[in-house]
Scaffold this active site. Sequence first.
Site, PDB file in Angstrom:
ATOM      1  N   ALA A   1       0.411   4.211   0.381  1.00  0.00           N
ATOM      2  CA  ALA A   1       0.064   5.229   1.372  1.00  0.00           C
ATOM      3  C   ALA A   1       0.624   4.898   2.755  1.00  0.00           C
ATOM      4  CB  ALA A   1      -1.456   5.389   1.456  1.00  0.00           C
ATOM      5  N   CYS A   2       1.205   3.717   2.916  1.00  0.00           N
ATOM      6  CA  CYS A   2       1.697   3.247   4.214  1.00  0.00           C
ATOM      7  C   CYS A   2       3.219   3.358   4.282  1.00  0.00           C
ATOM      8  CB  CYS A   2       1.268   1.792   4.403  1.00  0.00           C
ATOM      9  SG  CYS A   2       2.010   0.978   5.840  1.00  0.00           S
ATOM     10  N   GLY A   3       3.731   4.073   5.284  1.00  0.00           N
ATOM     11  CA  GLY A   3       5.168   4.241   5.460  1.00  0.00           C
ATOM     12  C   GLY A   3       5.893   2.925   5.668  1.00  0.00           C
TER      13      GLY A   3
ATOM     14  N   ASN B   1       0.880  -1.168   0.000  1.00  0.00           N
ATOM     15  CA  ASN B   1       0.000   0.000   0.000  1.00  0.00           C
ATOM     16  C   ASN B   1       0.917   1.217   0.000  1.00  0.00           C
ATOM     17  OD1 ASN B   1      -1.675   2.162   0.520  1.00  0.00           O
ATOM     18  ND2 ASN B   1      -2.795   1.169   2.168  1.00  0.00           N
TER      19      ASN B   1
ATOM     20  N   ARG C   1       6.129   1.317   2.302  1.00  0.00           N
ATOM     21  CA  ARG C   1       7.120   2.004   1.455  1.00  0.00           C
ATOM     22  C   ARG C   1       8.538   1.653   1.876  1.00  0.00           C
ATOM     23  NH1 ARG C   1       3.624   6.339   2.384  1.00  0.00           N
ATOM     24  NH2 ARG C   1       5.153   7.302   3.786  1.00  0.00           N
TER      25      ARG C   1
END
Length: 141
Positions: A10-12, A8, A15
């Site tokens: 949007a997820c740190g 995802n 990433r």
Amino acid sequence: MDIVIHHNPACGTSRNTLQLIKDAGYEPTVVEYIDTGWTRPQLLALFAAASLTPRQALRTTKSPAKELGLLDPSVPDEVLLDHMMEHPVLVNRPIVACKNGVKLCRPSGAVLDLLDNWPQGPWAKEDGTVLIDANGNRVPE
């Protein structure tokens, strides 16, 4: 080695995990599961391979889990799976699969358990937290 990351963007944590994999020299297959969704067989296979139950894989924060009444431990796995297919964000992330196993990589450094090669140190997450020191040693998260 083929690596698949259920990611995802949007997820740190997701990433950071993806960047660790890439910086270690791998070209992973990235599955943005929020867009593609899940199938029941896919979830069951991933959870079995990672030794997770649907309850253990349930994302309880920053998801609709509470609003859907899924935090009650009496909710059966079948109901959790139904909701995970309807709301892909309910599955915690990232899940990484490769020849060395399948793992929910929270925290992001957990992916190092699956990788034969690591990035050259020092290596730090987006927030500056060092995961691999200058000597190439893993730093506990």
